[in-house]
Design a protein around this motif. Sequence first.
Motif, short mmCIF file in Angstrom:
data_model
loop_
_atom_site.label_atom_id
_atom_site.label_comp_id
_atom_site.label_asym_id
_atom_site.label_seq_id
_atom_site.Cartn_x
_atom_site.Cartn_y
_atom_site.Cartn_z
N CYS A 99 0.84 -1.20 0.00
CA CYS A 99 0.00 0.00 0.00
C CYS A 99 0.88 1.25 0.00
N GLU A 100 0.24 2.37 -0.15
CA GLU A 100 0.94 3.65 -0.07
C GLU A 100 1.24 3.96 1.39
N PRO A 101 2.37 4.60 1.67
CA PRO A 101 2.70 4.95 3.05
C PRO A 101 1.58 5.73 3.76
N ALA A 102 0.90 6.60 3.07
CA ALA A 102 -0.17 7.40 3.70
C ALA A 102 -1.37 6.55 4.11
N ASN A 103 -1.47 5.35 3.56
CA ASN A 103 -2.61 4.48 3.86
C ASN A 103 -2.35 3.47 4.97
N LEU A 104 -1.19 3.52 5.59
CA LEU A 104 -0.89 2.59 6.68
C LEU A 104 -1.78 2.87 7.88
N THR A 105 -2.30 1.80 8.46
CA THR A 105 -3.08 1.94 9.68
C THR A 105 -2.56 0.94 10.70
N PRO A 106 -2.37 1.36 11.91
CA PRO A 106 -2.48 2.74 12.38
C PRO A 106 -1.28 3.56 11.88
N PRO A 107 -1.38 4.88 11.93
CA PRO A 107 -0.21 5.68 11.59
C PRO A 107 0.91 5.41 12.60
N LEU A 108 2.15 5.54 12.16
CA LEU A 108 3.29 5.26 13.03
C LEU A 108 3.20 6.06 14.33
N TYR A 109 2.74 7.31 14.25
CA TYR A 109 2.68 8.15 15.45
C TYR A 109 1.71 7.63 16.51
N ASP A 110 0.82 6.69 16.14
CA ASP A 110 -0.04 6.06 17.14
C ASP A 110 0.70 4.97 17.92
N VAL A 111 1.83 4.53 17.39
CA VAL A 111 2.61 3.45 18.01
C VAL A 111 3.81 4.00 18.77
N LEU A 112 4.48 4.98 18.19
CA LEU A 112 5.63 5.62 18.83
C LEU A 112 5.79 7.02 18.28
N ASP A 113 6.62 7.80 18.89
CA ASP A 113 6.85 9.18 18.47
C ASP A 113 7.92 9.20 17.38
N PRO A 114 7.53 9.42 16.10
CA PRO A 114 8.52 9.42 15.02
C PRO A 114 9.62 10.46 15.20
N ASP A 115 9.29 11.63 15.75
CA ASP A 115 10.31 12.65 15.97
C ASP A 115 11.34 12.20 16.98
N ALA A 116 10.89 11.51 18.02
CA ALA A 116 11.83 11.00 19.03
C ALA A 116 12.71 9.91 18.44
N LEU A 117 12.13 9.05 17.61
CA LEU A 117 12.91 8.00 16.95
C LEU A 117 13.97 8.62 16.05
#
Length: 94
Positions: free
Chosen positions: A41-59
């Motif tokens: 799938c397209e990255p924008a269509n991933l569920t849940p969004p990565l930010y619901d699992v962890l903080d992408p900025d912190a990673l």
Amino acid sequence: MVSKPPLDPRNDGSEDGMTSEPISKAISDVVIRAIAEKKGCEPANLTPPLYDVLDPDALDAMYGRSSPRTVFEYAGYQVTIHPNESITVIDTSR
């Protein structure tokens, strides 16, 4: 610092479903692209969004300062970020 060229994030053909890709930009983007490719799938269509699992900025900040080994589950996959700047994605539904 010399950056490594990106590898194709598609399955490398191994039976265990592992994929490795050098980290050439924000690690959170690399994770998202690799999982989207695995799911077809397209990255924008991933569920849940990565930010619901962890903080992408912190990673991204963590990998901007050091190269630890990090393992987490996301969208039905185990994601391992290795100190050598590659990731492994394994389908946990098998």
